[in-house]
Design a protein around this motif. Structure first.
Motif, PDB file in Angstrom:
ATOM      1  N   ILE A  21       0.834  -1.202   0.000  1.00 23.71           N
ATOM      2  CA  ILE A  21       0.000   0.000   0.000  1.00 23.71           C
ATOM      3  C   ILE A  21       0.867   1.250   0.000  1.00 23.71           C
ATOM      4  O   ILE A  21       0.623   2.202  -0.756  1.00 23.71           O
ATOM      5  N   LEU A  22       1.909   1.267   0.847  1.00 22.38           N
ATOM      6  CA  LEU A  22       2.795   2.429   0.904  1.00 22.38           C
ATOM      7  C   LEU A  22       3.513   2.650  -0.417  1.00 22.38           C
ATOM      8  O   LEU A  22       3.685   3.785  -0.862  1.00 22.38           O
ATOM      9  N   GLY A  23       3.929   1.569  -1.076  1.00 21.68           N
ATOM     10  CA  GLY A  23       4.589   1.706  -2.369  1.00 21.68           C
ATOM     11  C   GLY A  23       3.665   2.323  -3.402  1.00 21.68           C
ATOM     12  O   GLY A  23       4.066   3.209  -4.176  1.00 21.68           O
ATOM     13  N   ALA A  24       2.408   1.844  -3.422  1.00 19.68           N
ATOM     14  CA  ALA A  24       1.436   2.410  -4.358  1.00 19.68           C
ATOM     15  C   ALA A  24       1.167   3.876  -4.030  1.00 19.68           C
ATOM     16  O   ALA A  24       1.056   4.724  -4.929  1.00 19.68           O
ATOM     17  N   ALA A  25       1.064   4.187  -2.730  1.00 22.48           N
ATOM     18  CA  ALA A  25       0.799   5.568  -2.319  1.00 22.48           C
ATOM     19  C   ALA A  25       1.945   6.492  -2.715  1.00 22.48           C
ATOM     20  O   ALA A  25       1.726   7.594  -3.225  1.00 22.48           O
ATOM     21  N   ARG A  26       3.190   6.051  -2.487  1.00 17.12           N
ATOM     22  CA  ARG A  26       4.339   6.886  -2.862  1.00 17.12           C
ATOM     23  C   ARG A  26       4.320   7.191  -4.356  1.00 17.12           C
ATOM     24  O   ARG A  26       4.549   8.322  -4.778  1.00 17.12           O
ATOM     25  N   ASP A  27       4.046   6.175  -5.144  1.00 19.05           N
ATOM     26  CA  ASP A  27       4.030   6.361  -6.594  1.00 19.05           C
ATOM     27  C   ASP A  27       2.930   7.334  -7.010  1.00 19.05           C
ATOM     28  O   ASP A  27       3.178   8.261  -7.792  1.00 19.05           O
ATOM     29  N   LEU A  28       1.731   7.162  -6.470  1.00 14.89           N
ATOM     30  CA  LEU A  28       0.610   8.011  -6.875  1.00 14.89           C
ATOM     31  C   LEU A  28       0.749   9.432  -6.338  1.00 14.89           C
ATOM     32  O   LEU A  28       0.459  10.395  -7.055  1.00 14.89           O
ATOM     33  N   PHE A  29       1.184   9.588  -5.086  1.00 16.15           N
ATOM     34  CA  PHE A  29       1.402  10.935  -4.563  1.00 16.15           C
ATOM     35  C   PHE A  29       2.495  11.652  -5.358  1.00 16.15           C
ATOM     36  O   PHE A  29       2.403  12.850  -5.610  1.00 16.15           O
ATOM     37  N   ALA A  30       3.540  10.924  -5.733  1.00 18.91           N
ATOM     38  CA  ALA A  30       4.640  11.531  -6.490  1.00 18.91           C
ATOM     39  C   ALA A  30       4.186  11.945  -7.886  1.00 18.91           C
ATOM     40  O   ALA A  30       4.567  12.997  -8.385  1.00 18.91           O
ATOM     41  N   ARG A  31       3.356  11.111  -8.522  1.00 19.85           N
ATOM     42  CA  ARG A  31       2.937  11.410  -9.900  1.00 19.85           C
ATOM     43  C   ARG A  31       1.783  12.404  -9.979  1.00 19.85           C
ATOM     44  O   ARG A  31       1.727  13.214 -10.896  1.00 19.85           O
ATOM     45  N   HIS A  32       0.874  12.354  -8.993  1.00 22.28           N
ATOM     46  CA  HIS A  32      -0.355  13.142  -9.114  1.00 22.28           C
ATOM     47  C   HIS A  32      -0.535  14.205  -8.035  1.00 22.28           C
ATOM     48  O   HIS A  32      -1.425  15.043  -8.151  1.00 22.28           O
ATOM     49  N   GLY A  33       0.291  14.182  -6.977  1.00 21.83           N
ATOM     50  CA  GLY A  33       0.097  15.116  -5.885  1.00 21.83           C
ATOM     51  C   GLY A  33      -0.955  14.624  -4.909  1.00 21.83           C
ATOM     52  O   GLY A  33      -1.652  13.634  -5.150  1.00 21.83           O
ATOM     53  N   TYR A  34      -1.074  15.335  -3.803  1.00 17.54           N
ATOM     54  CA  TYR A  34      -1.948  14.887  -2.716  1.00 17.54           C
ATOM     55  C   TYR A  34      -3.411  14.871  -3.138  1.00 17.54           C
ATOM     56  O   TYR A  34      -4.138  13.910  -2.879  1.00 17.54           O
ATOM     57  N   GLU A  35      -3.875  15.947  -3.772  1.00 19.46           N
ATOM     58  CA  GLU A  35      -5.300  16.086  -4.046  1.00 19.46           C
ATOM     59  C   GLU A  35      -5.822  15.009  -4.995  1.00 19.46           C
ATOM     60  O   GLU A  35      -6.907  14.459  -4.800  1.00 19.46           O
ATOM     61  N   ARG A  36      -5.056  14.688  -6.027  1.00 17.92           N
ATOM     62  CA  ARG A  36      -5.548  13.790  -7.075  1.00 17.92           C
ATOM     63  C   ARG A  36      -5.302  12.319  -6.785  1.00 17.92           C
ATOM     64  O   ARG A  36      -5.891  11.452  -7.429  1.00 17.92           O
ATOM     65  N   ALA A  37      -4.440  12.032  -5.827  1.00 15.40           N
ATOM     66  CA  ALA A  37      -4.184  10.631  -5.462  1.00 15.40           C
ATOM     67  C   ALA A  37      -5.228  10.208  -4.433  1.00 15.40           C
ATOM     68  O   ALA A  37      -5.180  10.623  -3.285  1.00 15.40           O
ATOM     69  N   THR A  38      -6.189   9.395  -4.845  1.00 18.54           N
ATOM     70  CA  THR A  38      -7.284   9.023  -3.952  1.00 18.54           C
ATOM     71  C   THR A  38      -6.995   7.693  -3.250  1.00 18.54           C
ATOM     72  O   THR A  38      -6.169   6.898  -3.706  1.00 18.54           O
TER      73      THR A  38
END
Length: 201
Positions: A21-38
């Protein structure tokens, strides 16, 4: 006698799920920023139910805080060892970042100007660096300001290179960029000598 093995196995599975979960979160937060990473997107990328993400982390803000943790202090040893040590450590840190910023740091940089949780995380991380550098500088009234300017100079170079992709930075060798920055950082961290003959008493 098999119960301890089953318990260990459950703990390992839980750690594995958490890291996924943390790996997926890091990738999505890095690519999309906080607001767009759901939470739903993180769960889908990790192959788990969104409710499990909430069960493990409690909230999106808590998930971001864990995902954006920097396990090794950026800058490393040397930040508090006077101007020379701080410049060497900051430039070594910059070289690592420009060669490929970790997703943890990239997530924070991308989100820190748009979301309070990311901004607070960035302030805490950068504040520790400023504290350490300032503690190793001569005790002048502007020591903390000098330390803050040096740290944010490196942050600005990182943003320009990694997030904005400025060609003039991307097309310049990392070693040359650090050579160009070295005298500027020294000028910031080393108090100017007073003019000869000036009475400072």
């Amino acid at each position: 006698m098999n119960e301890p093995a089953r318990s260990t196995s459950r703990a390992e599975r839980r750690r594995g799920t958490e890291e996924r979960i943390l790996g997926a979160a890091r990738d999505l937060f890095a690519r999309h920023g906080y607001e767009r990473a759901t939470i739903r997107a993180v769960a889908a990328a990790a192959g788990v139910d969104p409710a499990l993400v909430m069960q493990y982390f409690g909230s999106k803000a808590a998930l971001f805080a864990r995902a954006a943790e920097v396990r090794v202090p950026e800058g490393g040893a040397g930040l508090g060892e006077g101007p020379d040590g701080a410049v060497t450590a900051l430039l070594a840190s910059l070289g690592v970042k420009l060669d490929g910023l970790p997703a943890t740091s990239l997530a924070t940089l991308r989100s820190m100007l748009t979301h309070p949780d990311a901004a607070e995380h960035a302030r805490t991380t950068l504040g520790r660096q400023i504290d350490e550098i300032a503690a190793g500088l001569p005790a002048t009234p502007d020591a903390r300001a000098r330390a803050a300017l040096a740290v944010t100079t490196v942050v600005g170079a990182t943003i320009g290179h990694q997030l904005l992709g400025l060609p003039d930075l991307r097309d310049t060798a990392v070693e040359h960029l650090t050579d160009l920055l070295r005298p500027a950082l020294h000028a910031l961290l080393e108090p100017a000598e007073p003019p000869k003959g000036e009475d400072l008493s």
